[in-house]
Design an enzyme around this catalytic site. Structure first.
Site, PDB file in Angstrom:
ATOM      1  N   ALA A  90       0.815  -1.225   0.000  1.00  0.00           N
ATOM      2  CA  ALA A  90       0.000   0.000   0.000  1.00  0.00           C
ATOM      3  C   ALA A  90       0.845   1.271   0.000  1.00  0.00           C
ATOM      4  CB  ALA A  90      -0.943  -0.004   1.201  1.00  0.00           C
ATOM      5  N   SER A  91       2.153   1.123  -0.200  1.00  0.00           N
ATOM      6  CA  SER A  91       3.019   2.312  -0.172  1.00  0.00           C
ATOM      7  C   SER A  91       2.981   3.084  -1.488  1.00  0.00           C
ATOM      8  CB  SER A  91       4.460   1.903   0.149  1.00  0.00           C
ATOM      9  OG  SER A  91       4.892   0.873  -0.715  1.00  0.00           O
ATOM     10  N   ARG A  92       2.405   2.490  -2.529  1.00  0.00           N
ATOM     11  CA  ARG A  92       2.358   3.142  -3.850  1.00  0.00           C
ATOM     12  C   ARG A  92       1.131   2.645  -4.607  1.00  0.00           C
ATOM     13  NH1 ARG A  92       6.554   1.149  -7.175  1.00  0.00           N
ATOM     14  NH2 ARG A  92       7.418  -0.263  -5.617  1.00  0.00           N
TER      15      ARG A  92
ATOM     16  N   ASP B  33       7.851  -8.377   3.786  1.00  0.00           N
ATOM     17  CA  ASP B  33       7.979  -8.884   2.424  1.00  0.00           C
ATOM     18  C   ASP B  33       6.990 -10.045   2.316  1.00  0.00           C
ATOM     19  OD1 ASP B  33       8.585 -10.194   0.119  1.00  0.00           O
ATOM     20  OD2 ASP B  33      10.724 -10.425   0.522  1.00  0.00           O
TER      21      ASP B  33
ATOM     22  N   TYR C 162       3.825 -12.746 -15.503  1.00  0.00           N
ATOM     23  CA  TYR C 162       2.819 -11.882 -14.884  1.00  0.00           C
ATOM     24  C   TYR C 162       1.416 -12.454 -15.135  1.00  0.00           C
ATOM     25  CZ  TYR C 162       0.184  -7.604 -13.813  1.00  0.00           C
ATOM     26  OH  TYR C 162      -0.688  -6.687 -13.283  1.00  0.00           O
TER      27      TYR C 162
ATOM     28  N   LYS D   2      -1.672 -13.582 -12.510  1.00  0.00           N
ATOM     29  CA  LYS D   2      -2.971 -12.900 -12.458  1.00  0.00           C
ATOM     30  C   LYS D   2      -4.116 -13.887 -12.701  1.00  0.00           C
ATOM     31  CE  LYS D   2      -1.381  -9.717 -10.807  1.00  0.00           C
ATOM     32  NZ  LYS D   2      -1.840  -9.009  -9.614  1.00  0.00           N
TER      33      LYS D   2
END
Ligand code: NDP
Length: 250
Positions: free
Chosen positions: A14-16, A64, A157, A161
């Site tokens: 949630a830092s970015r 992490d 990726y 997903k």
């Protein structure tokens, strides 16, 4: 009363980017938000400050989430501080602008661990808590890529997903007897640093021109997540909510 008053919500990564948008929206709805970050401590502090300045409640917690011991410590700290958890948002993730000809096994494993295994570690801990509480919400931040495959060859990726959706649907069945719902959001193209990093400014502009409603904003994803966390969505489980501006319709 706000819809998420008295709820404790963990948002991983949630830092970015999307995680920040989700954290801000959940806090605006009254939840006390745990802003998880891995390396960007200053950014996480800024998110907490933004939430608090707006009258909301938030704390930052480093972990992490691709590492099981680190994730276990995170949940231990949450239980020590609050004694409960109501909402888990599996958001932490990354990508890499390489296709199958260029990735190596380390690339593959790093993306799988960061995007998919992290959700397994966090959900396992959360499911234990939610089973005891007989309540809870889990939301996976997947992607339109999880539904239609990656557009630019990011095969590792795409595997994560789509994988998240399989985990989500299975957990939805396992969790239902405990009054817990499990859902996913499949964002299309949302303006974040990850997007710019992968496609560059020109690339992002080109992509935006192909989407009926243009690029999405982190708030669009935050709104959808807040809805899936609310009491009003209590009968929804196992669904994937598209937040893609008409980019992919099915
Ligand atoms: P960003 O790169 O902007 O942010 C990624 C966030 O994940 C950061 O807060 C970062 O924390 C955190 N993170 C990465 N690895 C870890 C880890 N091992 N442990 C804890 N936190 C970690 O990405 P986005 O906001 O764009 O993407 C977030 C999610 O949304 C991803 O799952 C992505 O697949 C999904 N998504 C994004 C779309 C988009 O258009 N942007 C579209 C569809 C889905 P730190 O910096 O502290 O390390």
């Amino acid at each position: 009363m706000k819809s998420l008053e008295n709820k404790i919500a963990l948002v991983t990564g949630a830092s970015r980017g999307l995680g920040t948008g989700i954290a801000i929206e959940l806090a605006a709805q009254g939840a006390e938000v745990i802003v998880n970050y891995n390396g960007s401590e200053n950014r996480a502090s800024e998110v907490v400050k933004e939430i608090q300045d707006a009258g909301g409640k938030a704390v930052k917690m480093q972990a992490d989430v691709s590492d099981q011991a680190s994730t276990d410590r995170l949940f231990k700290e949450i239980m020590r501080l609050y004694g409960r958890l109501d909402i888990l948002i599996n958001n932490a993730g990354t990508s890499q602008a390489k296709d199958i000809f260029d990735i190596n096994n380390d690339d593959w494993n790093r993306i799988i661990n960061t995007n998919l295994t992290s959700g397994y570690y966090c959900s396992k801990k959360a499911m234990e808590i939610f089973r005891n509480q007989n309540s809870g919400r889990i939301i996976f931040i997947s992607s339109v890529v999880g539904l239609q495959g990656a557009l630019y060859g990011h095969v590792h990726y795409a595997a994560t997903k789509s994988g998240q959706l399989g985990v989500m649907r299975t957990l939805a069945r396992t969790a239902a007897p405990y009054n817990v719902t499990v859902n996913a959001i499949a964002p299309g193209i949302i303006e974040t640093e990850l997007l710019l990093e992968i496609h560059g400014e020109e690339g992002v502009k080109k992509i935006a021109d192909t989407i009926p409603l243009g690029l999405g904003k982190v708030k669009d994803v935050g709104n959808a997540v807040a809805f899936l966390c609310s009491d009003e969505s209590g009968y929804l489980t196992g669904i994937t909510l598209d937040v893609n501006g008409g980019m992919y319709m099915h």
